[in-house]
Design a protein around this motif. Structure first.
Motif, PDB file in Angstrom:
ATOM      1  N   GLU A   4       0.837  -1.208   0.000  1.00 19.17           N
ATOM      2  CA  GLU A   4       0.000   0.000   0.000  1.00 19.17           C
ATOM      3  C   GLU A   4       0.872   1.259   0.000  1.00 19.17           C
ATOM      4  OE1 GLU A   4      -0.584  -2.520   2.406  1.00 19.17           O
ATOM      5  OE2 GLU A   4      -2.143  -3.397   1.119  1.00 19.17           O
ATOM      6  N   ASP A   5       1.946   1.235   0.795  1.00 18.65           N
ATOM      7  CA  ASP A   5       2.867   2.369   0.824  1.00 18.65           C
ATOM      8  C   ASP A   5       3.505   2.587  -0.555  1.00 18.65           C
ATOM      9  OD1 ASP A   5       2.357   2.744   3.513  1.00 18.65           O
ATOM     10  OD2 ASP A   5       4.137   1.634   4.181  1.00 18.65           O
ATOM     11  N   THR A   6       3.870   1.489  -1.192  1.00 19.65           N
ATOM     12  CA  THR A   6       4.467   1.573  -2.531  1.00 19.65           C
ATOM     13  C   THR A   6       3.487   2.196  -3.504  1.00 19.65           C
ATOM     14  OG1 THR A   6       5.840  -0.366  -2.100  1.00 19.65           O
ATOM     15  CG2 THR A   6       5.481   0.223  -4.403  1.00 19.65           C
ATOM     16  N   GLU A 137      10.255   2.601 -10.321  1.00 22.20           N
ATOM     17  CA  GLU A 137      10.569   2.581  -8.889  1.00 22.20           C
ATOM     18  C   GLU A 137       9.551   1.752  -8.116  1.00 22.20           C
ATOM     19  OE1 GLU A 137      11.158   6.462  -7.146  1.00 22.20           O
ATOM     20  OE2 GLU A 137      12.422   7.081  -8.816  1.00 22.20           O
ATOM     21  N   GLY A 138       8.273   1.900  -8.479  1.00 22.65           N
ATOM     22  CA  GLY A 138       7.226   1.136  -7.810  1.00 22.65           C
ATOM     23  C   GLY A 138       7.372  -0.353  -8.046  1.00 22.65           C
ATOM     24  N   ILE A 139       7.652  -0.730  -9.284  1.00 25.69           N
ATOM     25  CA  ILE A 139       7.824  -2.158  -9.614  1.00 25.69           C
ATOM     26  C   ILE A 139       9.068  -2.719  -8.916  1.00 25.69           C
ATOM     27  CG2 ILE A 139       8.383  -3.731 -11.518  1.00 25.69           C
ATOM     28  CD1 ILE A 139       6.392  -2.092 -13.235  1.00 25.69           C
ATOM     29  N   ASP A 140      10.153  -1.938  -8.914  1.00 23.91           N
ATOM     30  CA  ASP A 140      11.370  -2.378  -8.208  1.00 23.91           C
ATOM     31  C   ASP A 140      11.100  -2.563  -6.719  1.00 23.91           C
ATOM     32  OD1 ASP A 140      12.714  -2.342 -10.601  1.00 23.91           O
ATOM     33  OD2 ASP A 140      13.829  -0.483 -10.199  1.00 23.91           O
ATOM     34  N   SER A 141      10.316  -1.656  -6.151  1.00 21.75           N
ATOM     35  CA  SER A 141       9.969  -1.758  -4.738  1.00 21.75           C
ATOM     36  C   SER A 141       9.159  -3.031  -4.485  1.00 21.75           C
ATOM     37  CB  SER A 141       9.182  -0.521  -4.314  1.00 21.75           C
ATOM     38  OG  SER A 141       8.905  -0.544  -2.958  1.00 21.75           O
ATOM     39  N   GLY A 142       8.243  -3.354  -5.418  1.00 20.33           N
ATOM     40  CA  GLY A 142       7.468  -4.588  -5.307  1.00 20.33           C
ATOM     41  C   GLY A 142       8.361  -5.811  -5.348  1.00 20.33           C
ATOM     42  N   LYS A 143       9.377  -5.786  -6.204  1.00 17.02           N
ATOM     43  CA  LYS A 143      10.317  -6.912  -6.295  1.00 17.02           C
ATOM     44  C   LYS A 143      11.097  -7.072  -4.986  1.00 17.02           C
ATOM     45  CE  LYS A 143      10.882  -6.752 -11.306  1.00 17.02           C
ATOM     46  NZ  LYS A 143      11.743  -6.364 -12.426  1.00 17.02           N
ATOM     47  N   LYS A 144      11.474  -5.937  -4.390  1.00 18.71           N
ATOM     48  CA  LYS A 144      12.204  -5.995  -3.111  1.00 18.71           C
ATOM     49  C   LYS A 144      11.309  -6.573  -2.009  1.00 18.71           C
ATOM     50  CE  LYS A 144      15.312  -2.153  -4.051  1.00 18.71           C
ATOM     51  NZ  LYS A 144      15.541  -0.730  -3.843  1.00 18.71           N
ATOM     52  N   LEU A 145      10.010  -6.179  -2.027  1.00 19.36           N
ATOM     53  CA  LEU A 145       9.075  -6.716  -1.039  1.00 19.36           C
ATOM     54  C   LEU A 145       8.928  -8.233  -1.190  1.00 19.36           C
ATOM     55  CD1 LEU A 145       6.264  -3.988  -1.101  1.00 19.36           C
ATOM     56  CD2 LEU A 145       7.806  -4.496   0.798  1.00 19.36           C
ATOM     57  N   ALA A 147      11.203 -10.226  -2.534  1.00 18.63           N
ATOM     58  CA  ALA A 147      12.487 -10.827  -2.163  1.00 18.63           C
ATOM     59  C   ALA A 147      12.619 -10.949  -0.644  1.00 18.63           C
ATOM     60  CB  ALA A 147      13.640 -10.000  -2.726  1.00 18.63           C
ATOM     61  N   SER A 148      12.029 -10.008   0.104  1.00 23.49           N
ATOM     62  CA  SER A 148      12.094 -10.097   1.565  1.00 23.49           C
ATOM     63  C   SER A 148      10.881 -10.818   2.148  1.00 23.49           C
ATOM     64  CB  SER A 148      12.263  -8.725   2.209  1.00 23.49           C
ATOM     65  OG  SER A 148      11.848  -7.687   1.409  1.00 23.49           O
ATOM     66  N   ASN A 149      10.151 -11.539   1.272  1.00 25.06           N
ATOM     67  CA  ASN A 149       8.997 -12.353   1.675  1.00 25.06           C
ATOM     68  C   ASN A 149       7.894 -11.550   2.365  1.00 25.06           C
ATOM     69  OD1 ASN A 149       9.933 -14.778   0.591  1.00 25.06           O
ATOM     70  ND2 ASN A 149      11.205 -15.154   2.415  1.00 25.06           N
ATOM     71  N   LEU A 150       7.774 -10.267   2.048  1.00 26.63           N
ATOM     72  CA  LEU A 150       6.677  -9.450   2.566  1.00 26.63           C
ATOM     73  C   LEU A 150       5.503  -9.430   1.587  1.00 26.63           C
ATOM     74  CD1 LEU A 150       8.773  -6.425   3.900  1.00 26.63           C
ATOM     75  CD2 LEU A 150       7.639  -8.198   5.264  1.00 26.63           C
ATOM     76  N   LEU A 151       5.732 -10.040   0.415  1.00 30.58           N
ATOM     77  CA  LEU A 151       4.723 -10.041  -0.637  1.00 30.58           C
ATOM     78  C   LEU A 151       4.805 -11.374  -1.369  1.00 30.58           C
ATOM     79  CD1 LEU A 151       2.770  -7.802  -1.674  1.00 30.58           C
ATOM     80  CD2 LEU A 151       4.487  -7.180  -3.336  1.00 30.58           C
ATOM     81  N   THR A 152       3.660 -11.939  -1.675  1.00 31.44           N
ATOM     82  CA  THR A 152       3.649 -13.191  -2.435  1.00 31.44           C
ATOM     83  C   THR A 152       3.858 -12.890  -3.910  1.00 31.44           C
ATOM     84  OG1 THR A 152       1.282 -13.104  -2.835  1.00 31.44           O
ATOM     85  CG2 THR A 152       1.999 -14.218  -0.806  1.00 31.44           C
ATOM     86  N   GLU A 153       4.056 -13.937  -4.691  1.00 35.77           N
ATOM     87  CA  GLU A 153       4.227 -13.739  -6.130  1.00 35.77           C
ATOM     88  C   GLU A 153       2.962 -13.151  -6.750  1.00 35.77           C
ATOM     89  OE1 GLU A 153       5.616 -16.420  -9.877  1.00 35.77           O
ATOM     90  OE2 GLU A 153       6.584 -16.783  -7.933  1.00 35.77           O
ATOM     91  N   ASP A 154       1.796 -13.659  -6.319  1.00 34.64           N
ATOM     92  CA  ASP A 154       0.521 -13.108  -6.809  1.00 34.64           C
ATOM     93  C   ASP A 154       0.353 -11.659  -6.357  1.00 34.64           C
ATOM     94  OD1 ASP A 154      -0.142 -15.414  -8.118  1.00 34.64           O
ATOM     95  OD2 ASP A 154      -1.437 -16.201  -6.510  1.00 34.64           O
ATOM     96  N   GLY A 155       0.766 -11.389  -5.123  1.00 31.49           N
ATOM     97  CA  GLY A 155       0.685 -10.019  -4.598  1.00 31.49           C
ATOM     98  C   GLY A 155       1.554  -9.071  -5.404  1.00 31.49           C
TER      99      GLY A 155
END
Length: 188
Positions: A4-6, A137-145, A147-155
């Motif tokens: 949501e922040d992203t 930047e938003g997509i890169d931030s999603g990838k980082k999330l 990678a740190s398991n804060l977001l699923t692949e579907d998410g």
């Protein structure tokens, strides 16, 4: 940071790109006198040995539809203001009238109108580049999330789709503003 922040940061960055474009469009002249045309001109003031915006040095008024009047707060800066207006890319020729400057706004020729349309398109393209940079930047931030398991692949996929929707929305808005400004410029 969450998804949501992203999204909020991406939306905010894209919105600022559109606002900046509209601010830049206000300085593109349409043959009608408006203080926005010159208020952001950078003026090197010798007395202060610094560069300042014109709106911080003078009052800008429009006595009629084809004339701007600039009255400096400090009369010693009038020559610096006159030089800055003359050297700007606007093609204006100020005339000193006592402690103020009178700037006639000439009618735009067909060629000059076409040049202004090119400038508008260039400004719009720069805004679209800012939009695409915010998307990246938003997509890169999603990838980082992810990678740190804060977001699923579907998410992550959902986040990227929402970011793309924002991108499409703001690019469409830029195109709309650009078409409106072009029509305004070409209207005689």
């Amino acid at each position: 940071m969450s998804a949501e922040d992203t999204l909020l940061e991406t939306d905010d960055a894209m919105q600022k790109a559109v606002e900046y474009l509209l601010h830049e469009f206000s300085a593109v002249r349409t043959g009608k006198a408006t203080p926005a045309l010159i208020e952001n001109i950078d003026v090197f003031v010798r007395a202060y040995n610094s560069v300042m915006k014109l709106k911080g040095l003078a009052i800008i008024t429009t006595p009629d539809a084809r004339m701007l009047e600039v009255k400096a707060f400090d009369p010693s800066t009038t020559q610096d203001i006159e030089r800055a207006i003359r050297e700007s890319k606007l093609g204006l020729n100020p005339a000193a009238a006592g402690s103020s400057l009178r700037i006639p706004i000439p009618e735009l020729s067909e060629e000059r109108r076409r040049d202004m349309v090119k400038l508008v398109k260039q400004l719009a393209e720069e805004a679209k580049v800012r939009i695409r940079a915010a998307r990246k930047e938003g997509i890169d931030s999603g990838k980082k999330l992810k990678a740190s398991n804060l977001l699923t692949e579907d998410g992550q996929k959902d986040l990227e789709e929402e970011i793309q929707e924002y991108t499409n929305k703001y690019v469409k808005e830029i195109d709309s503003h650009t078409a409106h400004k072009e029509a305004e410029l070409m209207k005689v």
